[in-house]
Design an enzyme around this catalytic site. Structure first.
Site, PDB file in Angstrom:
ATOM      1  N   ASP A  47     -15.307 -11.153  11.380  1.00 22.38           N
ATOM      2  CA  ASP A  47     -14.220 -10.617  10.561  1.00 22.38           C
ATOM      3  C   ASP A  47     -14.384  -9.110  10.361  1.00 22.38           C
ATOM      4  O   ASP A  47     -14.027  -8.562   9.323  1.00 22.38           O
ATOM      5  CB  ASP A  47     -14.175 -11.336   9.205  1.00 22.38           C
ATOM      6  CG  ASP A  47     -12.830 -11.213   8.512  1.00 22.38           C
ATOM      7  OD1 ASP A  47     -11.816 -11.076   9.204  1.00 22.38           O
ATOM      8  OD2 ASP A  47     -12.794 -11.253   7.270  1.00 22.38           O
ATOM      9  N   ARG A  63     -15.408  -1.976   9.115  1.00 16.83           N
ATOM     10  CA  ARG A  63     -16.169  -2.887   8.263  1.00 16.83           C
ATOM     11  C   ARG A  63     -17.622  -2.987   8.721  1.00 16.83           C
ATOM     12  O   ARG A  63     -18.470  -3.499   7.982  1.00 16.83           O
ATOM     13  CB  ARG A  63     -15.538  -4.276   8.273  1.00 16.83           C
ATOM     14  CG  ARG A  63     -14.199  -4.372   7.583  1.00 16.83           C
ATOM     15  CD  ARG A  63     -13.859  -5.829   7.302  1.00 16.83           C
ATOM     16  NE  ARG A  63     -12.452  -6.012   6.998  1.00 16.83           N
ATOM     17  CZ  ARG A  63     -11.903  -7.167   6.643  1.00 16.83           C
ATOM     18  NH1 ARG A  63     -12.661  -8.249   6.572  1.00 16.83           N
ATOM     19  NH2 ARG A  63     -10.625  -7.270   6.383  1.00 16.83           N
ATOM     20  N   THR A 116       1.823  -5.667   4.281  1.00 20.42           N
ATOM     21  CA  THR A 116       1.234  -5.021   3.107  1.00 20.42           C
ATOM     22  C   THR A 116       1.021  -3.527   3.329  1.00 20.42           C
ATOM     23  O   THR A 116       0.691  -2.806   2.396  1.00 20.42           O
ATOM     24  CB  THR A 116      -0.116  -5.664   2.730  1.00 20.42           C
ATOM     25  OG1 THR A 116      -1.001  -5.591   3.854  1.00 20.42           O
ATOM     26  CG2 THR A 116       0.061  -7.117   2.309  1.00 20.42           C
ATOM     27  N   TRP A 156      -3.140  -3.573   9.461  1.00 21.84           N
ATOM     28  CA  TRP A 156      -3.199  -3.607   8.005  1.00 21.84           C
ATOM     29  C   TRP A 156      -2.761  -2.314   7.351  1.00 21.84           C
ATOM     30  O   TRP A 156      -2.525  -2.294   6.145  1.00 21.84           O
ATOM     31  CB  TRP A 156      -4.628  -3.918   7.553  1.00 21.84           C
ATOM     32  CG  TRP A 156      -5.066  -5.322   7.718  1.00 21.84           C
ATOM     33  CD1 TRP A 156      -5.904  -5.823   8.671  1.00 21.84           C
ATOM     34  CD2 TRP A 156      -4.715  -6.439   6.897  1.00 21.84           C
ATOM     35  NE1 TRP A 156      -6.087  -7.161   8.498  1.00 21.84           N
ATOM     36  CE2 TRP A 156      -5.370  -7.567   7.405  1.00 21.84           C
ATOM     37  CE3 TRP A 156      -3.907  -6.586   5.766  1.00 21.84           C
ATOM     38  CZ2 TRP A 156      -5.252  -8.824   6.826  1.00 21.84           C
ATOM     39  CZ3 TRP A 156      -3.786  -7.837   5.198  1.00 21.84           C
ATOM     40  CH2 TRP A 156      -4.450  -8.948   5.729  1.00 21.84           C
ATOM     41  N   ASP A 188     -12.818  -6.386  10.892  1.00 21.58           N
ATOM     42  CA  ASP A 188     -11.552  -5.690  11.140  1.00 21.58           C
ATOM     43  C   ASP A 188     -11.729  -4.189  11.265  1.00 21.58           C
ATOM     44  O   ASP A 188     -12.620  -3.602  10.658  1.00 21.58           O
ATOM     45  CB  ASP A 188     -10.596  -5.868   9.953  1.00 21.58           C
ATOM     46  CG  ASP A 188     -10.136  -7.279   9.743  1.00 21.58           C
ATOM     47  OD1 ASP A 188     -10.962  -8.187   9.857  1.00 21.58           O
ATOM     48  OD2 ASP A 188      -8.951  -7.470   9.463  1.00 21.58           O
ATOM     49  N   GLY A 190      -1.335 -11.241   8.798  1.00 17.96           N
ATOM     50  CA  GLY A 190      -1.336 -12.636   9.222  1.00 17.96           C
ATOM     51  C   GLY A 190      -2.476 -12.997  10.142  1.00 17.96           C
ATOM     52  O   GLY A 190      -2.450 -14.062  10.772  1.00 17.96           O
ATOM     53  N   GLY A 191      -3.503 -12.142  10.237  1.00 23.08           N
ATOM     54  CA  GLY A 191      -4.624 -12.435  11.115  1.00 23.08           C
ATOM     55  C   GLY A 191      -5.321 -13.735  10.787  1.00 23.08           C
ATOM     56  O   GLY A 191      -5.929 -14.365  11.655  1.00 23.08           O
ATOM     57  N   GLU A 192      -5.233 -14.167   9.536  1.00 25.36           N
ATOM     58  CA  GLU A 192      -5.862 -15.428   9.107  1.00 25.36           C
ATOM     59  C   GLU A 192      -4.925 -16.618   9.275  1.00 25.36           C
ATOM     60  O   GLU A 192      -5.265 -17.732   8.892  1.00 25.36           O
ATOM     61  CB  GLU A 192      -6.295 -15.314   7.643  1.00 25.36           C
ATOM     62  CG  GLU A 192      -7.513 -14.438   7.422  1.00 25.36           C
ATOM     63  CD  GLU A 192      -7.252 -12.963   7.666  1.00 25.36           C
ATOM     64  OE1 GLU A 192      -8.175 -12.269   8.133  1.00 25.36           O
ATOM     65  OE2 GLU A 192      -6.131 -12.494   7.415  1.00 25.36           O
ATOM     66  N   ARG A 232       0.798  -1.231   0.000  1.00 22.54           N
ATOM     67  CA  ARG A 232       0.000   0.000   0.000  1.00 22.54           C
ATOM     68  C   ARG A 232       0.826   1.274   0.000  1.00 22.54           C
ATOM     69  O   ARG A 232       0.252   2.362   0.004  1.00 22.54           O
ATOM     70  CB  ARG A 232      -0.989  -0.021   1.170  1.00 22.54           C
ATOM     71  CG  ARG A 232      -2.015  -1.141   0.996  1.00 22.54           C
ATOM     72  CD  ARG A 232      -3.137  -1.135   2.012  1.00 22.54           C
ATOM     73  NE  ARG A 232      -4.064  -2.176   1.634  1.00 22.54           N
ATOM     74  CZ  ARG A 232      -3.943  -3.457   1.998  1.00 22.54           C
ATOM     75  NH1 ARG A 232      -2.943  -3.838   2.782  1.00 22.54           N
ATOM     76  NH2 ARG A 232      -4.805  -4.362   1.577  1.00 22.54           N
TER      77      ARG A 232
END
Length: 690
Positions: free
Chosen positions: A312, A339, A183, A251, A314, A199-201, A139
């Site tokens: 989810d 979100r 990112t 993020w 975020d 890496g939250g997932e 980004r």
């Protein structure tokens, strides 16, 4: 050693950021620009330390914006040109030179007046990285002390010589094989580089890392998953190490207030995303805005937007600092677009709501350990917050509707509202300009076991086949959190893109259909658009060279939305002579694979083929009953082909396929068989059996 709450001394109210020059700044010129209103140069991702994305340039305004044409367009030699990439970087400009980074972590220096190449640095990053949850992306950059700074997908922070692009230092924040990556654009200020981590997932332990700008030495870390004895540590199960792999990634780029000495950042979802059974409690600092001491990393305050998040939801968009007047009193504000579809407006000195936020009771599912209440901001949401009933789905509800193992429709989805896209703020109008995605998801929990470096989702969400997906552009008043104007649009804009505002009275933003657009900041009226030929999923920026104002944007698409991939940087001016390109293919506005060609008799489906990581090839196939279809992962990331029938998953399933692995499924009975990739639920396929 437990962290103590950092005492905050309110600063003297005044012009934001202009009176806080450090006594011995490591780079006094950049520090001055970072604290000042944005003028001819754009030296950090959010414009300056506030992340307002507001330019004081006003040569281009509503009276002449229709005259804009391309000043130049440069293709970046194929960097990041492929279906696994997104191009969301904001260019930086200093002294007539533009710097831009692509989804492959390659960096280019261009003449900001002509677009000519000055130097290039190719990352050489391992193309077999498997720790990227949501596409290859970067980004943006930071600059200071004669260097450019970037985070890489392999979890390294890198410094480059700003004149040559040669590497000055490289510091690993973590090991990508354990699920980590970067990112976000870093932030530079006063000799320190701040970087988040993804890496939250993957069950990582999120953190903000501060590095010495000259050497790359790690100065301190603030863990977004507190341990026993830390502030917030009691919001995780006692006698458990769940906090060690509970996600909470950062993020996007932090903001910083030198007067208060605080750095601010928004924090992503918990892990596993959709399964709360193993993490009873509010789970700080997931889905929160956090402030820490900018020099030491000591905790100052936090505000959690979603307690015990299982949707989810975020906090992924950058936090934004602003000054305003409420009830006749000047206030120091911070805002973050979630979100959930709300903008959260807080006092940046202490984290308390500036505009009211109420705790209200919500739907309960004891097996998920759902929180009894959730924060509801007083004001307006930018997207609808209730799912409509759909045929084949028995359960549906509004925001915070609880779910278990029966598919449940919820709106906004976890890929709705404002995701990674940054909003902007205009001190002239007092409005935030917020991108939003309208998308319903079918949520389902299926449980998961943590394995280092592997996807750790605990369930999935996918938009029902045939459901509509669209977006909104909304102006929200900063002192009341009310809609000033709103425009419904056919595309999802909350995932990439973002907005920028100018003193000329314009709101600038991209369009997944390929256009860059300018709106009247007061009314939202669309004043100008220009077809770039590629999906415009990056925020525009504004700069000046030799007295001429330019608007620039990266055009290269977003793999999650499916907008057209590319490797272009466009610059526009009132003297421009470059004409628009032909429109690219439009991204999907209806969920699922129900349109497009059907391959007859094909019994082999490749995943991630044709340089398109997040897709099935063919997407639709028609075979005779009794046919065995082989699914092969030709991509880099682990993928599945998992049945998806009215939100129910797993009637048949390949399981997770690593690169090169295959699984064969036999289809004995005639019918329509839809499927998704559970870790990447925006991927759809269809098998028609006759």
């Amino acid at each position: 050693m437990p962290r103590r709450i950092h005492p905050i001394v309110p600063a003297v109210l005044g012009v934001f950021l202009l009176s806080a020059m450090p006594l011995q700044a490591a780079d006094p010129e950049i520090d001055r620009l970072l604290q000042a209103p944005v003028g001819k140069d754009w030296v950090t991702n959010g414009g300056n330390l506030t992340n307002q994305r507001y330019s004081t340039l006003k040569q281009i305004d509503p009276s002449n914006v229709k005259q804009l044409k391309g000043a130049w367009m440069t293709r970046l030699k194929g960097s990041g040109y492929g279906g696994k990439y997104s191009f969301e970087g904001t260019p930086l400009v200093k002294d007539g030179v533009m710097y831009i980074v692509t989804g492959n972590d390659d960096v280019f220096a261009l003449n900001a007046k002509t677009g000519e190449f000055l130097w290039e640095r190719w990352s050489g990053i391992d193309q077999k990285l498997t720790s990227v949850c949501c596409g290859w992306d970067n980004r943006g950059l930071a600059m200071g002390e004669g260097m450019l700074y970037l985070g890489q997908l392999d979890a390294n922070v890198v410094a480059l010589d700003i004149k040559t692009g040669k590497e000055a230092w490289k510091t690993p924040i973590e090991v990508w094989q354990d699920g980590y990556g970067i990112t976000s654009a870093p932030l530079y200020y006063d000799g320190i580089v701040y970087s988040g981590i993804t890496g939250g997932e993957y069950g990582i332990r999120g953190r903000l890392t501060a590095l010495d700008a000259k050497t790359g030495k790690i100065l301190w870390r603030f863990y977004t998953l507190p341990g026993p004895g830390d502030v917030g540590g009691n919001t995780w199960p006692a006698n458990s190490d769940q906090y060690m792999h509970g996600g909470a990634a950062i993020w996007n780029t932090p903001a910083l207030d030198p007067q208060l000495g605080l750095v601010y950042f928004s924090v992503g979802n918990c892990g596993p995303d959709y399964d709360g059974t193993a993490r009873e409690g509010d789970n700080l600092f997931c889905a929160s805005v956090v402030a820490v001491n900018a020099k030491t990393g000591e905790y100052a305050w936090h505000f959690q937007e979603v307690h015990h998040d299982i949707w989810d939801y975020d906090a992924a968009s950058p936090a934004l600092l602003f000054d305003t007047v409420i009830d006749g009193q000047p206030r120091k504000g911070i805002a973050q677009a979630g979100r959930t579809g709300w903008v959260y407006i807080l006092d940046r000195t202490n984290g308390k709501p500036l505009v009211g936020i109420e705790e209200r009771p919500v739907d309960q599912e004891p097996r998920q350990h759902t929180a009894k209440t959730q924060p509801y901001p007083i004001g307006d949401a930018i997207v609808p917050q209730c799912a409509k009933p759909l045929e084949g789905y028995e359960r549906y509800g509004c925001i915070f509707e609880a779910f278990w193992e029966e598919p449940t429709l919820v709106q906004p989805s976890g890929i709705g509202g404002t995701n990674w896209s940054p909003m902007s703020y205009s001190p002239d109008t007092g409005n935030f300009y917020v991108p939003g995605t309208i998308r319903t998801s079918a949520f389902v929990r299926y449980g998961d076991t943590y394995k280092k470096g592997k996807q750790y989702n605990g369930g999935t969400q996918a938009a029902p086949i045939g459901s509509e997906m669209s977006g909104t552009w909304t102006a929200i008043t900063a002192n009341t959190n009310k809609i000033a104007w709103q425009k419904n649009i056919p595309f999802r804009v909350g995932s990439g893109g973002g907005s920028t505002t100018t003193a000329g009275g314009l709101v600038l933003h991209g369009d997944p259909g390929g256009n860059i657009q300018a709106r009247d900041a007061k009314t939202g009226e669309l004043l100008w658009q220009f077809q770039t030929g590629f999906g415009v999923e990056a925020p525009p920026m504004v700069y000046e060279v030799d007295g001429e104002e330019y608007i620039a944007v990266a055009a290269g698409g977003n793999q999650g939305v499916g907008s057209a991939n590319g490797d272009a940087v466009w610059a526009f001016s009132l003297k421009g002579q470059v004409n628009p390109l032909w429109p690219p293919p439009q991204p999907a506005m209806i969920a699922g694979p129900a349109t497009g060609p059907i391959a007859d008799g094909v019994d082999a489906v490749k995943i991630g083929d044709n340089n398109i990581e997040f897709g099935y090839f063919p997407k639709r196939t028609r075979v005779k009953a009794g046919t065995a279809i082989t699914f092969t992962n030709a991509g880099d990331s682990p993928h599945t082909a998992t049945s998806f029938e009215n939100g129910k998953i797993g009637a048949w399933d390949t399981g997770a396929l690593n690169s090169g692995e295959s699984k064969t499924i036999t289809f004995d009975k005639p019918g329509n068989y839809y499927y998704i990739c559970t870790p990447h639920p925006w991927m759809y396929g269809q098998v028609i059996v006759e």
